[in-house]
Design an enzyme around this catalytic site. Sequence first.
Site, PDB file in Angstrom:
ATOM      1  N   LYS A 140      54.528  63.640  -3.228  1.00  0.00           N
ATOM      2  CA  LYS A 140      53.703  63.806  -2.030  1.00  0.00           C
ATOM      3  C   LYS A 140      53.739  65.276  -1.601  1.00  0.00           C
ATOM      4  O   LYS A 140      54.812  65.805  -1.305  1.00  0.00           O
ATOM      5  CB  LYS A 140      54.265  62.952  -0.895  1.00  0.00           C
ATOM      6  CG  LYS A 140      54.091  61.456  -1.112  1.00  0.00           C
ATOM      7  CD  LYS A 140      52.731  60.998  -0.653  1.00  0.00           C
ATOM      8  CE  LYS A 140      52.553  59.500  -0.873  1.00  0.00           C
ATOM      9  NZ  LYS A 140      51.175  59.061  -0.631  1.00  0.00           N
ATOM     10  N   ASP A 169      50.043  64.175  -4.845  1.00  0.00           N
ATOM     11  CA  ASP A 169      49.206  63.466  -3.882  1.00  0.00           C
ATOM     12  C   ASP A 169      49.186  64.227  -2.565  1.00  0.00           C
ATOM     13  O   ASP A 169      50.193  64.285  -1.859  1.00  0.00           O
ATOM     14  CB  ASP A 169      49.730  62.044  -3.663  1.00  0.00           C
ATOM     15  CG  ASP A 169      48.755  61.195  -2.858  1.00  0.00           C
ATOM     16  OD1 ASP A 169      47.723  61.744  -2.406  1.00  0.00           O
ATOM     17  OD2 ASP A 169      49.014  59.993  -2.686  1.00  0.00           O
ATOM     18  N   GLU A 195      45.752  64.140  -6.493  1.00  0.00           N
ATOM     19  CA  GLU A 195      45.152  62.997  -5.809  1.00  0.00           C
ATOM     20  C   GLU A 195      44.714  63.377  -4.396  1.00  0.00           C
ATOM     21  O   GLU A 195      45.491  63.954  -3.633  1.00  0.00           O
ATOM     22  CB  GLU A 195      46.241  61.911  -5.765  1.00  0.00           C
ATOM     23  CG  GLU A 195      45.782  60.539  -5.409  1.00  0.00           C
ATOM     24  CD  GLU A 195      46.932  59.530  -5.628  1.00  0.00           C
ATOM     25  OE1 GLU A 195      47.604  59.575  -6.681  1.00  0.00           O
ATOM     26  OE2 GLU A 195      47.162  58.722  -4.727  1.00  0.00           O
ATOM     27  N   ASP A 220      41.492  58.675  -3.801  1.00  0.00           N
ATOM     28  CA  ASP A 220      42.261  57.496  -3.388  1.00  0.00           C
ATOM     29  C   ASP A 220      41.723  56.984  -2.046  1.00  0.00           C
ATOM     30  O   ASP A 220      40.919  56.047  -2.009  1.00  0.00           O
ATOM     31  CB  ASP A 220      43.749  57.899  -3.300  1.00  0.00           C
ATOM     32  CG  ASP A 220      44.656  56.739  -2.953  1.00  0.00           C
ATOM     33  OD1 ASP A 220      44.168  55.614  -2.820  1.00  0.00           O
ATOM     34  OD2 ASP A 220      45.881  56.955  -2.802  1.00  0.00           O
ATOM     35  N   LYS A 244      43.648  50.560  -4.841  1.00  0.00           N
ATOM     36  CA  LYS A 244      44.676  49.727  -4.223  1.00  0.00           C
ATOM     37  C   LYS A 244      44.088  48.327  -4.094  1.00  0.00           C
ATOM     38  O   LYS A 244      43.315  48.052  -3.167  1.00  0.00           O
ATOM     39  CB  LYS A 244      45.052  50.291  -2.854  1.00  0.00           C
ATOM     40  CG  LYS A 244      45.789  51.640  -2.946  1.00  0.00           C
ATOM     41  CD  LYS A 244      46.071  52.203  -1.582  1.00  0.00           C
ATOM     42  CE  LYS A 244      47.179  53.245  -1.586  1.00  0.00           C
ATOM     43  NZ  LYS A 244      47.109  54.260  -2.623  1.00  0.00           N
TER      44      LYS A 244
HETATM   45 MG   LIG Z   1      47.349  58.473  -2.691  1.00  0.00          MG
END
Ligand SMILES: [Mg+2]
Length: 340
Positions: A140, A169, A195, A220, A244
């Site tokens: 992240k 991400d 991402e 995403d 997701k």
């Molecule tokens: Mg993501």
Amino acid sequence: MSVRFEYRPYRASFRQPLLTAHGVWAEREGIIVRLLDDAGRESLGEIAPLPDWGTETFASALAFCSALPRQLDEQAARTVPDALPCCQFALETAWETLQRPDHPAPVRTLPMATLLPAGAGAVAAAARATARGFTTMKWKVGVGPAATELALLPRVLEQLPAGGQLRLDANGAWDLPTARLWLEACADRPVEFIEQPFPVGQEEPVISLANEFATRIALDESVAVRANLLRWLEFGWPGIYVIKPSLAGSPRRLLHLLDGYEAEAVFSSAFETAVGLRAALQLVARAPGNGRAVGFGTIGCFADERLNLPDPGPTLSTKWLARQAPGPLWEHLSTVPRAA
Ligand SMILES: [Mg+2]
């Protein structure tokens, strides 16, 4: 045929509060639904909304459940409105499981990506993940200053095993100059993709960046709900789609859509309990494989172990998944009074 419908909400703390580009996130709310047939068989489904990602709110999901009749038929289970994608996912997966218990996911072994914490802790975490056998890791970024994170990048990459890959991400935290800095830094390095560099609604620069730089870009948040996913599919986004399943509505329609557009998908979790994780992973096992690791690094995220799926490690086989009997999760949740 009709089945009995019940539901129980939950509110659960994460083992560790999650630090993202949007701040600290400490707990999530969701609803477990249960279907029971006349033969006494039951199946569970999970509604795990993330309204910041464009899904329904927990309150609207709860209102939907309280308004549903106690007896459901297939029509009711399969016609949840598109405005309630998490409810749609929960009811369809629970219905399928109850109706076709002899139709488990195909036998597959899925490579799993692991999640590294934001900041300098990623270096030691990457070393531990390598020792455990992971080859794909997600870090992240966009949480601290870009210069600090960029300086850490080589140190994180050094911890990867030979042939390993890092996903970055940004959770929509970057502006265009920052994205360019990162894409330049990632050139010729084992970065699988970047991402969600930009916020939803401001993604347009990704199109030219995807042509300009060799490092792949994934969307995403931008493709979390069906209407937005469809828009990018129609546009012909040449990058990767992070999907997701538990936020994306009907699994049957989702697989059909991805197949129809030949989208390159990476599947990902959304902080679900064992119920939602199992349903999402069964969908992943049905999707055509593309060799990319599955982004289910949130497995084990809850402080209350009764909610968690056991940690599968660097690979997950659907045979193993089928052996993970649902624990006493339903019994652990308390009932809510039904609306009049
Ligand atoms: Mg993501």
